[in-house]
Design a protein around this motif. Structure first.
Motif, PDB file in Angstrom:
ATOM      1  N   ARG A   9       0.817  -1.226   0.000  1.00 16.18           N
ATOM      2  CA  ARG A   9       0.000   0.000   0.000  1.00 16.18           C
ATOM      3  C   ARG A   9       0.847   1.272   0.000  1.00 16.18           C
ATOM      4  N   LEU A  10       2.163   1.144   0.017  1.00 13.37           N
ATOM      5  CA  LEU A  10       3.015   2.335   0.086  1.00 13.37           C
ATOM      6  C   LEU A  10       2.788   3.272  -1.097  1.00 13.37           C
ATOM      7  N   GLY A  11       2.438   2.732  -2.235  1.00 15.11           N
ATOM      8  CA  GLY A  11       2.165   3.549  -3.412  1.00 15.11           C
ATOM      9  C   GLY A  11       0.954   4.440  -3.259  1.00 15.11           C
ATOM     10  N   GLU A  12       0.143   4.204  -2.243  1.00 16.13           N
ATOM     11  CA  GLU A  12      -1.040   5.025  -1.995  1.00 16.13           C
ATOM     12  C   GLU A  12      -0.703   6.317  -1.253  1.00 16.13           C
ATOM     13  N   ILE A  13       0.500   6.426  -0.748  1.00 17.30           N
ATOM     14  CA  ILE A  13       0.894   7.636  -0.016  1.00 17.30           C
ATOM     15  C   ILE A  13       1.204   8.712  -1.045  1.00 17.30           C
ATOM     16  N   THR A  14       0.382   9.749  -1.071  1.00 14.92           N
ATOM     17  CA  THR A  14       0.513  10.774  -2.108  1.00 14.92           C
ATOM     18  C   THR A  14       1.004  12.108  -1.581  1.00 14.92           C
ATOM     19  N   VAL A  15       1.220  12.195  -0.290  1.00 11.83           N
ATOM     20  CA  VAL A  15       1.714  13.439   0.293  1.00 11.83           C
ATOM     21  C   VAL A  15       3.239  13.389   0.392  1.00 11.83           C
ATOM     22  N   PRO A  16       3.889  14.553   0.472  1.00  8.67           N
ATOM     23  CA  PRO A  16       5.343  14.530   0.644  1.00  8.67           C
ATOM     24  C   PRO A  16       5.716  13.762   1.911  1.00  8.67           C
ATOM     25  N   ALA A  17       6.795  13.024   1.820  1.00  5.74           N
ATOM     26  CA  ALA A  17       7.239  12.217   2.950  1.00  5.74           C
ATOM     27  C   ALA A  17       8.743  12.374   3.128  1.00  5.74           C
ATOM     28  N   LEU A  18       9.168  12.316   4.361  1.00  7.19           N
ATOM     29  CA  LEU A  18      10.585  12.347   4.707  1.00  7.19           C
ATOM     30  C   LEU A  18      10.888  11.040   5.421  1.00  7.19           C
ATOM     31  N   VAL A  19      11.836  10.289   4.908  1.00  9.86           N
ATOM     32  CA  VAL A  19      12.247   9.037   5.543  1.00  9.86           C
ATOM     33  C   VAL A  19      13.582   9.289   6.227  1.00  9.86           C
ATOM     34  N   VAL A  20      13.626   9.059   7.530  1.00 11.11           N
ATOM     35  CA  VAL A  20      14.847   9.210   8.325  1.00 11.11           C
ATOM     36  C   VAL A  20      15.209   7.832   8.842  1.00 11.11           C
ATOM     37  N   HIS A  21      16.444   7.410   8.590  1.00  6.43           N
ATOM     38  CA  HIS A  21      16.820   6.054   8.972  1.00  6.43           C
ATOM     39  C   HIS A  21      18.274   6.013   9.424  1.00  6.43           C
ATOM     40  N   GLY A  22      18.496   5.367  10.553  1.00  2.83           N
ATOM     41  CA  GLY A  22      19.853   5.154  11.027  1.00  2.83           C
ATOM     42  C   GLY A  22      20.494   3.990  10.296  1.00  2.83           C
ATOM     43  N   ILE A  28      15.101  -2.689  12.165  1.00  6.69           N
ATOM     44  CA  ILE A  28      14.709  -2.453  10.771  1.00  6.69           C
ATOM     45  C   ILE A  28      15.981  -2.076  10.017  1.00  6.69           C
ATOM     46  N   PRO A  29      16.635  -3.037   9.387  1.00  2.00           N
ATOM     47  CA  PRO A  29      17.912  -2.774   8.730  1.00  2.00           C
ATOM     48  C   PRO A  29      17.824  -1.671   7.674  1.00  2.00           C
ATOM     49  N   TYR A  30      18.937  -0.973   7.502  1.00  2.00           N
ATOM     50  CA  TYR A  30      19.007   0.171   6.600  1.00  2.00           C
ATOM     51  C   TYR A  30      18.486  -0.119   5.187  1.00  2.00           C
ATOM     52  N   PRO A  31      18.785  -1.266   4.586  1.00  2.00           N
ATOM     53  CA  PRO A  31      18.225  -1.519   3.242  1.00  2.00           C
ATOM     54  C   PRO A  31      16.693  -1.456   3.197  1.00  2.00           C
ATOM     55  N   LEU A  32      16.032  -1.784   4.296  1.00  2.00           N
ATOM     56  CA  LEU A  32      14.570  -1.658   4.326  1.00  2.00           C
ATOM     57  C   LEU A  32      14.151  -0.193   4.340  1.00  2.00           C
TER      58      LEU A  32
END
Length: 76
Positions: A9-22, A28-32
């Motif tokens: 369902r990730l393709g349904e997100i239509t608003v701007p998004a910021l992904v922050v990942h360590g 949740i490994p970085y490649p994910l």
């Protein structure tokens, strides 16, 4: 702990998004995180926090807060 898999369902997100990942995140490994940013159409950027684990906003606020503030200035 069980969670719902919303990958399809990730393709349904239509608003701007910021992904922050360590890049040292173990639950949740970085490649994910990279895949998440790639699958959200509205993802504007992926902020990689070097050396951070699962809570980069708490352990590395000096890197996360400016990225978040910039994102909010642009899109809020």
């Amino acid at each position: 702990m069980e969670v719902d898999d919303i990958t399809d369902r990730l393709g349904e997100i239509t608003v701007p998004a910021l992904v922050v990942h360590g890049d040292a995140d173990q639950p949740i490994p970085y490649p994910l995180g990279q895949a998440l940013a790639g699958k959200i159409p509205g993802a504007q950027e992926l902020v990689t926090v070097t050396g951070a684990g699962h809570t980069p906003n708490l352990t590395h606020p000096d890197q996360v807060n400016p990225a978040l503030a910039g994102f909010l200035r642009r899109y809020a």
